[in-house]
Design a protein around this motif. Structure first.
Motif, PDB file in Angstrom:
ATOM      1  N   MET A 176      41.491 -15.806  42.920  1.00  0.00           N
ATOM      2  CA  MET A 176      40.193 -16.320  42.547  1.00  0.00           C
ATOM      3  C   MET A 176      39.631 -15.490  41.406  1.00  0.00           C
ATOM      4  SD  MET A 176      37.828 -17.341  45.716  1.00  0.00           S
ATOM      5  CE  MET A 176      36.684 -18.623  45.563  1.00  0.00           C
ATOM      6  N   GLY A 177      39.024 -16.149  40.440  1.00  0.00           N
ATOM      7  CA  GLY A 177      38.486 -15.450  39.292  1.00  0.00           C
ATOM      8  C   GLY A 177      36.977 -15.424  39.294  1.00  0.00           C
ATOM      9  N   LYS A 178      36.458 -15.053  38.171  1.00  0.00           N
ATOM     10  CA  LYS A 178      35.006 -15.022  37.974  1.00  0.00           C
ATOM     11  C   LYS A 178      34.648 -16.050  36.909  1.00  0.00           C
ATOM     12  CE  LYS A 178      34.207 -10.166  39.009  1.00  0.00           C
ATOM     13  NZ  LYS A 178      33.680  -8.901  38.506  1.00  0.00           N
ATOM     14  N   LEU A 179      33.489 -16.578  37.040  1.00  0.00           N
ATOM     15  CA  LEU A 179      32.961 -17.533  36.083  1.00  0.00           C
ATOM     16  C   LEU A 179      32.312 -16.775  34.934  1.00  0.00           C
ATOM     17  CD1 LEU A 179      32.679 -20.676  36.288  1.00  0.00           C
ATOM     18  CD2 LEU A 179      30.328 -20.271  36.971  1.00  0.00           C
ATOM     19  N   SER A 180      32.494 -17.250  33.709  1.00  0.00           N
ATOM     20  CA  SER A 180      31.820 -16.616  32.568  1.00  0.00           C
ATOM     21  C   SER A 180      30.370 -17.089  32.509  1.00  0.00           C
ATOM     22  CB  SER A 180      32.522 -16.969  31.258  1.00  0.00           C
ATOM     23  OG  SER A 180      32.263 -18.310  30.895  1.00  0.00           O
ATOM     24  N   GLU A 181      29.545 -16.347  31.811  1.00  0.00           N
ATOM     25  CA  GLU A 181      28.145 -16.737  31.655  1.00  0.00           C
ATOM     26  C   GLU A 181      28.018 -18.071  30.928  1.00  0.00           C
ATOM     27  OE1 GLU A 181      25.540 -13.654  30.170  1.00  0.00           O
ATOM     28  OE2 GLU A 181      26.578 -12.151  31.384  1.00  0.00           O
ATOM     29  N   GLN A 182      28.905 -18.324  29.963  1.00  0.00           N
ATOM     30  CA  GLN A 182      28.879 -19.585  29.221  1.00  0.00           C
ATOM     31  C   GLN A 182      29.244 -20.761  30.135  1.00  0.00           C
ATOM     32  OE1 GLN A 182      30.568 -16.823  28.211  1.00  0.00           O
ATOM     33  NE2 GLN A 182      29.270 -16.171  26.524  1.00  0.00           N
ATOM     34  N   GLU A 183      30.233 -20.573  30.990  1.00  0.00           N
ATOM     35  CA  GLU A 183      30.614 -21.630  31.930  1.00  0.00           C
ATOM     36  C   GLU A 183      29.472 -21.894  32.912  1.00  0.00           C
ATOM     37  OE1 GLU A 183      35.395 -21.128  32.531  1.00  0.00           O
ATOM     38  OE2 GLU A 183      34.091 -19.488  33.229  1.00  0.00           O
ATOM     39  N   PHE A 184      28.839 -20.836  33.385  1.00  0.00           N
ATOM     40  CA  PHE A 184      27.717 -20.974  34.304  1.00  0.00           C
ATOM     41  C   PHE A 184      26.572 -21.734  33.640  1.00  0.00           C
ATOM     42  CE2 PHE A 184      23.726 -19.280  36.123  1.00  0.00           C
ATOM     43  CZ  PHE A 184      23.872 -19.759  37.411  1.00  0.00           C
ATOM     44  N   ASP A 185      26.243 -21.370  32.411  1.00  0.00           N
ATOM     45  CA  ASP A 185      25.171 -22.047  31.683  1.00  0.00           C
ATOM     46  C   ASP A 185      25.465 -23.541  31.556  1.00  0.00           C
ATOM     47  OD1 ASP A 185      22.661 -21.687  30.002  1.00  0.00           O
ATOM     48  OD2 ASP A 185      23.999 -22.666  28.561  1.00  0.00           O
ATOM     49  N   ALA A 186      26.704 -23.906  31.261  1.00  0.00           N
ATOM     50  CA  ALA A 186      27.085 -25.314  31.123  1.00  0.00           C
ATOM     51  C   ALA A 186      26.937 -26.053  32.457  1.00  0.00           C
ATOM     52  CB  ALA A 186      28.511 -25.427  30.606  1.00  0.00           C
ATOM     53  N   ILE A 187      27.320 -25.410  33.547  1.00  0.00           N
ATOM     54  CA  ILE A 187      27.174 -26.018  34.868  1.00  0.00           C
ATOM     55  C   ILE A 187      25.704 -26.273  35.174  1.00  0.00           C
ATOM     56  CG2 ILE A 187      27.350 -25.546  37.353  1.00  0.00           C
ATOM     57  CD1 ILE A 187      30.060 -24.168  36.744  1.00  0.00           C
ATOM     58  N   VAL A 188      24.857 -25.277  34.947  1.00  0.00           N
ATOM     59  CA  VAL A 188      23.422 -25.422  35.240  1.00  0.00           C
ATOM     60  C   VAL A 188      22.818 -26.549  34.405  1.00  0.00           C
ATOM     61  CG1 VAL A 188      21.152 -24.301  35.160  1.00  0.00           C
ATOM     62  CG2 VAL A 188      23.157 -23.031  35.976  1.00  0.00           C
ATOM     63  N   ARG A 189      23.157 -26.600  33.132  1.00  0.00           N
ATOM     64  CA  ARG A 189      22.629 -27.664  32.259  1.00  0.00           C
ATOM     65  C   ARG A 189      23.039 -29.046  32.764  1.00  0.00           C
ATOM     66  NH1 ARG A 189      20.198 -25.762  27.937  1.00  0.00           N
ATOM     67  NH2 ARG A 189      20.619 -23.614  27.315  1.00  0.00           N
ATOM     68  N   ASP A 190      24.303 -29.178  33.161  1.00  0.00           N
ATOM     69  CA  ASP A 190      24.805 -30.459  33.640  1.00  0.00           C
ATOM     70  C   ASP A 190      24.117 -30.869  34.944  1.00  0.00           C
ATOM     71  OD1 ASP A 190      26.612 -32.692  33.336  1.00  0.00           O
ATOM     72  OD2 ASP A 190      27.715 -31.853  35.051  1.00  0.00           O
ATOM     73  N   VAL A 191      23.968 -29.940  35.870  1.00  0.00           N
ATOM     74  CA  VAL A 191      23.308 -30.245  37.140  1.00  0.00           C
ATOM     75  C   VAL A 191      21.835 -30.579  36.901  1.00  0.00           C
ATOM     76  CG1 VAL A 191      22.622 -29.331  39.391  1.00  0.00           C
ATOM     77  CG2 VAL A 191      24.936 -28.908  38.522  1.00  0.00           C
ATOM     78  N   ALA A 192      21.155 -29.817  36.062  1.00  0.00           N
ATOM     79  CA  ALA A 192      19.733 -30.086  35.776  1.00  0.00           C
ATOM     80  C   ALA A 192      19.547 -31.472  35.160  1.00  0.00           C
ATOM     81  CB  ALA A 192      19.166 -29.016  34.851  1.00  0.00           C
ATOM     82  N   ALA A 193      20.480 -31.891  34.311  1.00  0.00           N
ATOM     83  CA  ALA A 193      20.388 -33.209  33.683  1.00  0.00           C
ATOM     84  C   ALA A 193      20.586 -34.335  34.702  1.00  0.00           C
ATOM     85  CB  ALA A 193      21.415 -33.323  32.568  1.00  0.00           C
ATOM     86  N   SER A 194      21.288 -34.043  35.789  1.00  0.00           N
ATOM     87  CA  SER A 194      21.581 -35.081  36.776  1.00  0.00           C
ATOM     88  C   SER A 194      20.561 -35.136  37.920  1.00  0.00           C
ATOM     89  CB  SER A 194      22.985 -34.865  37.351  1.00  0.00           C
ATOM     90  OG  SER A 194      23.021 -33.711  38.158  1.00  0.00           O
ATOM     91  N   VAL A 195      19.622 -34.207  37.955  1.00  0.00           N
ATOM     92  CA  VAL A 195      18.632 -34.181  39.039  1.00  0.00           C
ATOM     93  C   VAL A 195      17.671 -35.354  38.868  1.00  0.00           C
ATOM     94  CG1 VAL A 195      16.706 -32.888  40.021  1.00  0.00           C
ATOM     95  CG2 VAL A 195      18.781 -31.703  39.363  1.00  0.00           C
ATOM     96  N   TYR A 196      17.403 -36.022  39.979  1.00  0.00           N
ATOM     97  CA  TYR A 196      16.468 -37.145  39.956  1.00  0.00           C
ATOM     98  C   TYR A 196      15.426 -36.928  41.039  1.00  0.00           C
ATOM     99  CZ  TYR A 196      19.331 -38.530  43.882  1.00  0.00           C
ATOM    100  OH  TYR A 196      20.014 -38.531  45.062  1.00  0.00           O
ATOM    101  N   GLY A 197      14.445 -37.800  41.125  1.00  0.00           N
ATOM    102  CA  GLY A 197      13.370 -37.638  42.109  1.00  0.00           C
ATOM    103  C   GLY A 197      12.374 -36.613  41.604  1.00  0.00           C
ATOM    104  N   GLN A 198      12.291 -35.511  42.318  1.00  0.00           N
ATOM    105  CA  GLN A 198      11.382 -34.428  41.929  1.00  0.00           C
ATOM    106  C   GLN A 198      12.111 -33.598  40.879  1.00  0.00           C
ATOM    107  OE1 GLN A 198      10.179 -31.971  45.158  1.00  0.00           O
ATOM    108  NE2 GLN A 198       8.280 -31.411  44.167  1.00  0.00           N
TER     109      GLN A 198
END
Length: 89
Positions: free
Chosen positions: A1-23
């Motif tokens: 198992m490895g570690k996630l880079s900060e750039q990969e983490f940032d991309a994940i957060v952006r993608d999840v935030a874009a997909s949030v609906y409701g509140q």
């Protein structure tokens, strides 16, 4: 198992935030593996903030939130799931 880079983490957060609906997440910031997400209140008249600190290897997180809303947990759980997927591949 490895570690996630900060750039990969940032991309994940952006993608999840874009997909949030409701509140919806109004805005967010990412510093290292910490996320500050601002949400709209149900009345849409105000906002509130949730802070997340993620583990880059496991996807587990600590949440600080002033309300008992499930919305930040859903957001954090999805980011955590994607971290685990990325680290496992």
């Amino acid at each position: 198992m490895g570690k996630l880079s900060e750039q990969e983490f940032d991309a994940i957060v952006r993608d999840v935030a874009a997909s949030v609906y409701g509140q919806a997440v109004v805005r967010f910031s990412v510093i290292c593996f910490t996320v500050e997400a601002t949400y709209r209140t149900r009345s849409r008249k105000g906002t509130w903030v949730a802070d997340f600190v993620f583990n880059q290897e496991t996807g587990h997180y600590h949440l600080t939130c002033p309300y008992g809303s499930a919305t930040p947990w859903t957001f954090g759980d999805e980011i955590g799931r994607r971290i685990r997927e990325a680290v496992a591949s």
